[in-house]
Write an enzyme that holds these catalytic residues in place. Structure first.
Site, PDB file in Angstrom:
ATOM      1  N   CYS A 268      46.380  39.967  38.698  1.00 16.49           N
ATOM      2  CA  CYS A 268      46.131  39.682  37.283  1.00 16.49           C
ATOM      3  C   CYS A 268      47.393  39.880  36.442  1.00 16.49           C
ATOM      4  O   CYS A 268      48.322  40.602  36.830  1.00 16.49           O
ATOM      5  CB  CYS A 268      45.043  40.606  36.751  1.00 16.49           C
ATOM      6  SG  CYS A 268      43.390  40.187  37.326  1.00 16.49           S
TER       7      CYS A 268
ATOM      8  N   GLU B  44      47.684  41.578  33.692  1.00 15.06           N
ATOM      9  CA  GLU B  44      47.839  42.977  33.275  1.00 15.06           C
ATOM     10  C   GLU B  44      48.517  43.786  34.375  1.00 15.06           C
ATOM     11  O   GLU B  44      49.370  44.631  34.108  1.00 15.06           O
ATOM     12  CB  GLU B  44      46.475  43.592  32.958  1.00 15.06           C
ATOM     13  CG  GLU B  44      45.737  42.925  31.811  1.00 15.06           C
ATOM     14  CD  GLU B  44      44.827  41.786  32.265  1.00 15.06           C
ATOM     15  OE1 GLU B  44      45.167  41.073  33.224  1.00 15.06           O
ATOM     16  OE2 GLU B  44      43.771  41.619  31.629  1.00 15.06           O
TER      17      GLU B  44
ATOM     18  N   ASN C 269      49.280  36.108  35.649  1.00 16.78           N
ATOM     19  CA  ASN C 269      48.544  36.118  36.907  1.00 16.78           C
ATOM     20  C   ASN C 269      49.284  35.285  37.953  1.00 16.78           C
ATOM     21  O   ASN C 269      49.907  34.259  37.645  1.00 16.78           O
ATOM     22  CB  ASN C 269      47.088  35.679  36.722  1.00 16.78           C
ATOM     23  CG  ASN C 269      46.905  34.363  35.994  1.00 16.78           C
ATOM     24  OD1 ASN C 269      47.715  33.985  35.159  1.00 16.78           O
ATOM     25  ND2 ASN C 269      45.839  33.667  36.311  1.00 16.78           N
TER      26      ASN C 269
HETATM   27  N1  THU Z   1      42.822  37.114  35.194  1.00 14.86           N
HETATM   28  C1  THU Z   1      43.826  37.865  34.677  1.00 14.86           C
HETATM   29  O1  THU Z   1      45.002  37.698  35.013  1.00 14.86           O
HETATM   30  N2  THU Z   1      43.500  38.824  33.753  1.00 14.86           N
HETATM   31  C2  THU Z   1      42.267  38.988  33.240  1.00 14.86           C
HETATM   32  O2  THU Z   1      42.098  39.853  32.385  1.00 14.86           O
HETATM   33  C3  THU Z   1      41.141  38.157  33.700  1.00 14.86           C
HETATM   34  C4  THU Z   1      41.423  37.297  34.873  1.00 14.86           C
HETATM   35  C5  THU Z   1      43.179  36.048  36.147  1.00 14.86           C
HETATM   36  C6  THU Z   1      42.865  36.332  37.579  1.00 14.86           C
HETATM   37  C7  THU Z   1      42.782  34.920  38.156  1.00 14.86           C
HETATM   38  O3  THU Z   1      44.086  34.484  38.488  1.00 14.86           O
HETATM   39  C8  THU Z   1      42.283  34.083  36.984  1.00 14.86           C
HETATM   40  O4  THU Z   1      42.485  34.875  35.812  1.00 14.86           O
HETATM   41  C9  THU Z   1      40.811  33.697  37.091  1.00 14.86           C
HETATM   42  O5  THU Z   1      40.024  34.821  37.349  1.00 14.86           O
END
Ligand code: THU
Length: 130
Positions: A50, A52, A39
């Site tokens: 994110c 993913e 992220n």
């Molecule tokens: N986040 C992800 O990168 N992937 C996920 O599946 C859930 C949430 C990140 C987004 C943000 O930077 C942090 O987690 C908090 O929401």
């Protein structure tokens, strides 16, 4: 490198100064390559991306468009489920039966599938009335 090791490693590179919640994602693609993402947050909060999404972007930028397995890891009490947007993004490039392992840095794993993460997924067929 296996998916777990790759996701653990890339998670360390996450840029998450606002949530302090680092996430790593690793995708095994049909070409046998492992693509990774973390992220990347932004002071303008909605501009953050994110883990993913980053891994998917890396895969597609390399010319590959099919995920055969996915692994997501975070330092959470329970394996963190992907957000709604990431479920849709994964389903764009993965069949319903593709395995997605959600993991904590403490070693707890929950194995699910792209189809179970996004039942009733919107796809191109929903735009075809004929
Ligand atoms: N986040 C992800 O990168 N992937 C996920 O599946 C859930 C949430 C990140 C987004 C943000 O930077 C942090 O987690 C908090 O929401």
């Amino acid at each position: 490198m296996d998916l777990k090791t790759a996701a653990q490693a890339v998670r360390k590179n996450a840029y998450a100064p606002y949530s302090r919640f680092k996430v790593g994602a690793a995708l095994l693609a049909e070409d046998g390559t492992v693509y990774v993402g973390c992220n990347v947050e932004n002071v303008a909060y909605p501009e953050g991306t994110c883990a993913e999404a980053g891994a998917i972007a890396a895969m597609v930028a390399s010319g590959v468009q099919k995920i055969v397995e996915a692994y997501v890891i975070a330092d959470s009490p329970d394996p963190v489920p992907p957000c709604g947007g990431c479920r849709q993004k994964l389903s764009e490039f993965a069949a319903r039966d593709v395995s997605v392992t959600l993991a904590t840095t403490d070693g707890v794993e929950f194995r699910t599938t792209v189809g179970d993460l996004l039942p009733g997924a919107f796809d191109a067929g929903h735009m075809d009335k004929s």
